[in-house]
Write a protein that holds these residues in place. Sequence first.
Motif, PDB file in Angstrom:
ATOM      1  N   ILE A  10       0.842  -1.195   0.000  1.00 20.13           N
ATOM      2  CA  ILE A  10       0.000   0.000   0.000  1.00 20.13           C
ATOM      3  C   ILE A  10       0.882   1.250   0.000  1.00 20.13           C
ATOM      4  N   THR A  11       0.663   2.128  -0.972  1.00 21.59           N
ATOM      5  CA  THR A  11       1.387   3.391  -1.052  1.00 21.59           C
ATOM      6  C   THR A  11       0.397   4.532  -0.855  1.00 21.59           C
ATOM      7  N   ILE A  12       0.727   5.443   0.060  1.00 21.27           N
ATOM      8  CA  ILE A  12      -0.135   6.592   0.331  1.00 21.27           C
ATOM      9  C   ILE A  12       0.492   7.840  -0.293  1.00 21.27           C
ATOM     10  N   VAL A  13      -0.297   8.555  -1.074  1.00 16.51           N
ATOM     11  CA  VAL A  13       0.180   9.757  -1.749  1.00 16.51           C
ATOM     12  C   VAL A  13      -0.392  10.986  -1.045  1.00 16.51           C
ATOM     13  N   HIS A  14       0.502  11.864  -0.560  1.00 20.67           N
ATOM     14  CA  HIS A  14       0.095  13.080   0.147  1.00 20.67           C
ATOM     15  C   HIS A  14       0.247  14.294  -0.756  1.00 20.67           C
ATOM     16  N   GLU A  15      -0.118  15.450  -0.217  1.00 15.68           N
ATOM     17  CA  GLU A  15      -0.131  16.660  -1.032  1.00 15.68           C
ATOM     18  C   GLU A  15       1.257  17.089  -1.495  1.00 15.68           C
ATOM     19  N   GLU A  16       2.323  16.651  -0.785  1.00 14.39           N
ATOM     20  CA  GLU A  16       3.664  17.067  -1.182  1.00 14.39           C
ATOM     21  C   GLU A  16       4.213  16.258  -2.361  1.00 14.39           C
ATOM     22  N   SER A  17       3.533  15.218  -2.762  1.00 11.07           N
ATOM     23  CA  SER A  17       3.994  14.384  -3.879  1.00 11.07           C
ATOM     24  C   SER A  17       3.879  15.160  -5.187  1.00 11.07           C
ATOM     25  N   THR A  18       4.843  14.937  -6.057  1.00  6.92           N
ATOM     26  CA  THR A  18       4.814  15.610  -7.353  1.00  6.92           C
ATOM     27  C   THR A  18       3.948  14.841  -8.327  1.00  6.92           C
ATOM     28  N   LEU A  19       3.496  15.548  -9.353  1.00  7.41           N
ATOM     29  CA  LEU A  19       2.670  14.936 -10.391  1.00  7.41           C
ATOM     30  C   LEU A  19       3.421  13.791 -11.069  1.00  7.41           C
ATOM     31  N   VAL A  22       3.383  10.556  -9.001  1.00 10.78           N
ATOM     32  CA  VAL A  22       2.104   9.857  -9.039  1.00 10.78           C
ATOM     33  C   VAL A  22       1.933   9.130 -10.356  1.00 10.78           C
ATOM     34  N   HIS A  23       2.237   9.798 -11.467  1.00 10.00           N
ATOM     35  CA  HIS A  23       2.079   9.161 -12.770  1.00 10.00           C
ATOM     36  C   HIS A  23       2.994   7.948 -12.912  1.00 10.00           C
ATOM     37  N   SER A  24       4.171   8.014 -12.319  1.00  5.31           N
ATOM     38  CA  SER A  24       5.087   6.874 -12.411  1.00  5.31           C
ATOM     39  C   SER A  24       4.528   5.659 -11.692  1.00  5.31           C
ATOM     40  N   LEU A  25       3.718   5.887 -10.654  1.00  3.23           N
ATOM     41  CA  LEU A  25       3.114   4.782  -9.907  1.00  3.23           C
ATOM     42  C   LEU A  25       1.923   4.177 -10.645  1.00  3.23           C
ATOM     43  N   LEU A  26       1.368   4.927 -11.589  1.00  2.00           N
ATOM     44  CA  LEU A  26       0.165   4.459 -12.263  1.00  2.00           C
ATOM     45  C   LEU A  26       0.450   3.590 -13.482  1.00  2.00           C
ATOM     46  N   LYS A  27       1.720   3.316 -13.757  1.00  2.00           N
ATOM     47  CA  LYS A  27       2.026   2.440 -14.882  1.00  2.00           C
ATOM     48  C   LYS A  27       1.492   1.041 -14.577  1.00  2.00           C
ATOM     49  N   LEU A  28       1.091   0.316 -15.630  1.00  2.00           N
ATOM     50  CA  LEU A  28       0.522  -1.010 -15.447  1.00  2.00           C
ATOM     51  C   LEU A  28       1.586  -2.077 -15.646  1.00  2.00           C
ATOM     52  N   GLY A  29       1.261  -3.304 -15.353  1.00  2.00           N
ATOM     53  CA  GLY A  29       2.198  -4.402 -15.534  1.00  2.00           C
ATOM     54  C   GLY A  29       2.625  -4.993 -14.209  1.00  2.00           C
ATOM     55  N   VAL A 333       4.503   1.661 -25.460  1.00  4.38           N
ATOM     56  CA  VAL A 333       5.420   1.299 -24.386  1.00  4.38           C
ATOM     57  C   VAL A 333       6.532   2.340 -24.311  1.00  4.38           C
ATOM     58  N   ARG A 334       6.792   2.808 -23.107  1.00  8.05           N
ATOM     59  CA  ARG A 334       7.837   3.802 -22.857  1.00  8.05           C
ATOM     60  C   ARG A 334       7.686   5.029 -23.763  1.00  8.05           C
ATOM     61  N   PRO A 335       6.540   5.727 -23.701  1.00  7.49           N
ATOM     62  CA  PRO A 335       6.332   6.881 -24.584  1.00  7.49           C
ATOM     63  C   PRO A 335       7.387   7.962 -24.422  1.00  7.49           C
ATOM     64  N   GLU A 336       7.974   8.035 -23.232  1.00  2.51           N
ATOM     65  CA  GLU A 336       8.988   9.064 -23.016  1.00  2.51           C
ATOM     66  C   GLU A 336      10.222   8.840 -23.878  1.00  2.51           C
ATOM     67  N   LYS A 337      10.394   7.601 -24.393  1.00  2.00           N
ATOM     68  CA  LYS A 337      11.557   7.287 -25.222  1.00  2.00           C
ATOM     69  C   LYS A 337      11.228   7.273 -26.710  1.00  2.00           C
ATOM     70  N   VAL A 338       9.987   6.965 -27.057  1.00  2.00           N
ATOM     71  CA  VAL A 338       9.665   6.789 -28.476  1.00  2.00           C
ATOM     72  C   VAL A 338       8.843   7.930 -29.061  1.00  2.00           C
ATOM     73  N   LEU A 339       8.292   8.811 -28.199  1.00  2.00           N
ATOM     74  CA  LEU A 339       7.496   9.925 -28.696  1.00  2.00           C
ATOM     75  C   LEU A 339       8.157  11.253 -28.337  1.00  2.00           C
ATOM     76  N   PRO A 340       8.280  12.165 -29.306  1.00  2.00           N
ATOM     77  CA  PRO A 340       8.778  13.508 -28.979  1.00  2.00           C
ATOM     78  C   PRO A 340       7.837  14.182 -27.982  1.00  2.00           C
ATOM     79  N   SER A 341       8.368  15.072 -27.173  1.00  2.00           N
ATOM     80  CA  SER A 341       7.568  15.696 -26.118  1.00  2.00           C
ATOM     81  C   SER A 341       6.343  16.407 -26.668  1.00  2.00           C
ATOM     82  N   GLU A 342       6.443  17.000 -27.880  1.00  2.00           N
ATOM     83  CA  GLU A 342       5.305  17.735 -28.425  1.00  2.00           C
ATOM     84  C   GLU A 342       4.189  16.816 -28.908  1.00  2.00           C
ATOM     85  N   LEU A 343       4.439  15.498 -28.927  1.00  3.43           N
ATOM     86  CA  LEU A 343       3.422  14.553 -29.395  1.00  3.43           C
ATOM     87  C   LEU A 343       2.884  13.673 -28.283  1.00  3.43           C
ATOM     88  N   ARG A 344       3.073  14.048 -27.039  1.00  2.55           N
ATOM     89  CA  ARG A 344       2.659  13.195 -25.922  1.00  2.55           C
ATOM     90  C   ARG A 344       1.318  13.569 -25.325  1.00  2.55           C
TER      91      ARG A 344
END
Length: 351
Positions: A10-19, A22-29, A333-344
């Motif tokens: 169980i991971t608890i996310v508080h207000e000091e957590s960065t966006l 949180v998104h890194s925790l939401l990856k599936l698999g 898979v791994r959009p940060e590596k295969v997609l340019p930032s302007e296309l994400r």
Amino acid sequence: MKDMPMSSPITIVHEESTLEQVHSLLKLGKEGISLVVAVASYARHCQSLLDEISTSLLKDWSRREKKANTSNFNSLDLRVLILKLDYSDQLEEIAVELGLNAIPSYQIYNSYGSVTASSDDTGTVSYRGMFDALEKSAAVLESAFSDLSLGTYDIENENSAPLDRGGILKLVAESYANAHSTFVSVDSTMNGYSAEDLATAGSKANLGLGCGNPISFAKLLPGETVVDLGSGAGIDCFLAREKVGATGNVIGIDMTQEMINAARSNAIEKGELMSNVHFRLGEIEHLPLDDESVDCIISNCVINLSPDKAQVFRDMYRVLIDGGRIAISDVVVRPEKVLPSELRTEHALAC
């Protein structure tokens, strides 16, 4: 952001957590999240729900795992993310994006994505209701894989010999041949379909196996010819027909005979209105279509299954007219590596 004591899942996310955290925790698999819960201290019911999650949930899930003997099935490992929304606008935005639009609320995931949300239920969110939904989604996912023959490829062993092209296509065809009864489907309104869209397509045409709604940004016009790659039971083809009208033409391509049969049966039930909707058996790498014969190609979470994606796009280019276009909803898979930032972003991609 912190884990509960004793290596709890169980991971608890508080207000000091960065966006980004949180998104890194939401990856599936295998290392992903299987349950997301939104809570807030101003809702009195939340504290009792949190108490039950931190005590009863882990014990109940452990008993379920032992009973089902699924210790080697990594997709079912319990990973819980709790969003505490008291003081964070960012966390509230994430919760809304996930469909967690009430306090408390929950979202259940497996390796295919979101499968159950508390917004699907009626009444107040309870621990027992949440656990029952979690258990049900796990049981259905186990059933989907229990009879699946993987040949020489063991998904638990990264060192196993990968399947060749023929093996991959066989695996996909066998899996989707039984999709009516074995796959976990999602609430399609979460993928961008309106209630009116779903009513127009019909429940039999909607298997909930997509990951978006390509019709919503395809900008189809009356009289156009549109082709759906991996048309399944026909949902996007039937919605496309509403856009292109009686003077247009809609062609669904699928490699699974069972899907073709289902789509044709659904079209027949709809009657004369579907006289310009056709379904063809074929591979999306080698489309059964003439050169320069298509105005728009759509596809919903299918190209990722192809063993030769470059060939898919080559054949798409072959059949499109000059100035033709594509509208694809799919996973990367791994959009940060295969997609340019302007296309994400969805806005940038829906062009």
